[in-house]
Every structure is written in structure tokens, then in C-alpha cells.
Scaffold this active site. Structure first.
Site, PDB file in Angstrom:
ATOM      1  CB  CYS A  97       5.220   2.095   7.009  1.00  0.00           C
ATOM      2  SG  CYS A  97       4.768   3.626   6.190  1.00  0.00           S
ATOM      3  CG  LEU A  98       6.512   0.969   0.927  1.00  0.00           C
ATOM      4  CD1 LEU A  98       5.941   1.269  -0.455  1.00  0.00           C
ATOM      5  CD2 LEU A  98       7.598  -0.092   0.837  1.00  0.00           C
ATOM      6  CG  HIS A 128      -0.432   1.168   7.315  1.00  0.00           C
ATOM      7  ND1 HIS A 128       0.582   0.668   8.092  1.00  0.00           N
ATOM      8  CD2 HIS A 128       0.145   2.059   6.473  1.00  0.00           C
ATOM      9  CE1 HIS A 128       1.728   1.257   7.746  1.00  0.00           C
ATOM     10  NE2 HIS A 128       1.485   2.103   6.758  1.00  0.00           N
ATOM     11  CD  GLU A 129      -1.101   2.348   2.831  1.00  0.00           C
ATOM     12  OE1 GLU A 129      -0.717   3.523   2.718  1.00  0.00           O
ATOM     13  OE2 GLU A 129      -0.319   1.401   3.069  1.00  0.00           O
ATOM     14  CD  GLN A 154       3.367   5.782   2.593  1.00  0.00           C
ATOM     15  OE1 GLN A 154       2.371   5.227   2.157  1.00  0.00           O
ATOM     16  NE2 GLN A 154       4.403   5.109   3.069  1.00  0.00           N
ATOM     17  N   GLY A 209       0.830  -1.193   0.000  1.00  0.00           N
ATOM     18  CA  GLY A 209       0.000   0.000   0.000  1.00  0.00           C
ATOM     19  C   GLY A 209       0.863   1.241   0.000  1.00  0.00           C
ATOM     20  CG  HIS A 244       0.236   6.772   5.566  1.00  0.00           C
ATOM     21  ND1 HIS A 244       1.395   7.242   6.145  1.00  0.00           N
ATOM     22  CD2 HIS A 244       0.467   5.461   5.303  1.00  0.00           C
ATOM     23  CE1 HIS A 244       2.273   6.251   6.234  1.00  0.00           C
ATOM     24  NE2 HIS A 244       1.729   5.153   5.733  1.00  0.00           N
TER      25      HIS A 244
HETATM   26 NI    NI Z   1       2.623   3.310   5.549  1.00  0.00          NI
END
Ligand code: NI
Length: 161
Positions: free
Chosen positions: A89-90, A131-132, A51, A46, A135
Site C-alpha cells: 500500500c502506498l 484493497h482500495e 490516501q 491503486g 480504504h
Molecule cells: Ni492501500
């Protein structure tokens, strides 16, 4: 389409509240395409627009590698059950942390043609949706981690034991 630079935790853009998307322009579609490319290139499940430094309420999720979901202005409308497990998380590369999430969520969102859609997900999909969407309100999963962040190489060893 192109890869965009993934912002890393500590970058203030990750703690801002994103704006609702009111129209989908060619630039919006380019952003979505780039987000998908960037997510796949980084082997993520995701990615949220902040991000890549864009404060718009857009997320992309693909838990299988062949089923991308693009969610514009997503909102969770139902959540139940509980799951506790590792997530990453990226924007926090190389580590994972244990987080408790609902085991099932239902969300509404707009697709790229601004049609209202609904999605229901369990387990990894439920975790990814939560999670997304967080953000988009400037929140990181690290705020919710139970215990310590674990290095991904250690986590792989634990799984192999
Ligand atoms: Ni993330």
C-alpha cells in the site's frame, strides 16, 4: 494536474469512513486527475481518496500501467474463490504482507459522468478492488496480514531464489 501528498499509516484520515459522492464538480475531476498522477508517480496500482486526505468514495486502479479505472462510490456485489499473496500500500511504504482475498470480484461504481458501470476482475485486479474499497471504510490491509510485514527488498530476494 498535480501530485498530492500521500498520507502514511498512523494518519487518522486513513481510518475514517468516506462520504458518498453525489455530484461530480470540476474540483472532483481535478482530484481524480491528481490521484492518477500521484498513483503513477509512486508506481502504485491503486489509490483511494483518503490516501490523499480527501474523505470521498473515489478510487483509481491501474494494474497494467495503461488502463486506468476511476471508480466513484464503488461497491462489491459478488466475490468468490480465494487467493493468498503479498500486497502493499502506498500508505505503508517499503513493506508488503500476505493477505487472503477473493480471486474474483464483481463491483458496481459510477464513472466520472456518473454513469453506472460494472467491472469484474480476477487475481491482481480483484485484490486491488478489495484493497482500495476497504480504504473508503477506514480499513488498511495491515489489519489482515497473515504473519509479519516483509521488507520489499527481502521479498525481491525471496522471489529471485
Ligand atoms: Ni492501500
Amino acid at each position: 494536474m498535480a501530485l498530492r501528498q500521500i498520507r502514511i499509516q498512523g494518519d487518522p484520515v486513513l481510518n475514517k469512513i468516506c462520504k458518498e459522492v453525489k455530484e461530480v464538480t470540476p474540483r472532483t475531476l481535478e482530484l481524480i486527475g491528481d490521484m492518477l498522477d500521484t498513483m503513477y508517480e509512486a508506481n502504485g496500482v491503486g489509490l483511494a481518496a483518503p490516501q490523499v486526505g480527501i474523505l470521498k468514495r473515489i478510487v483509481v486502479i491501474d494494474t497494467t500501467g495503461e488502463d486506468p479505472v476511476v471508480m466513484i462510490n464503488p461497491r462489491i456485489i459478488e466475490a468468490d474463490g480465494e487467493q493468498t499473496g503479498y500486497e502493499g500500500c502506498l500508505s505503508v511504504p517499503g513493506v508488503s504482507g500476505k493477505v487472503t482475498r477473493p480471486n474474483r470480484v464483481k463491483a458496481v461504481y459510477y464513472d466520472e459522468q456518473l454513469n453506472l458501470k460494472e467491472i469484474e476482475g480476477t487475481e491482481l485486479m480483484a485484490r486491488a478492488i478489495c484493497h482500495e474499497i476497504e480504504h473508503l471504510d477506514g480499513h488498511m490491509y495491515t489489519e489482515k496480514v497473515i504473519g509479519e510485514l516483509v521488507d520489499n527488498s527481502e521479498l525481491r530476494e525471496q522471489e529471485e531464489e
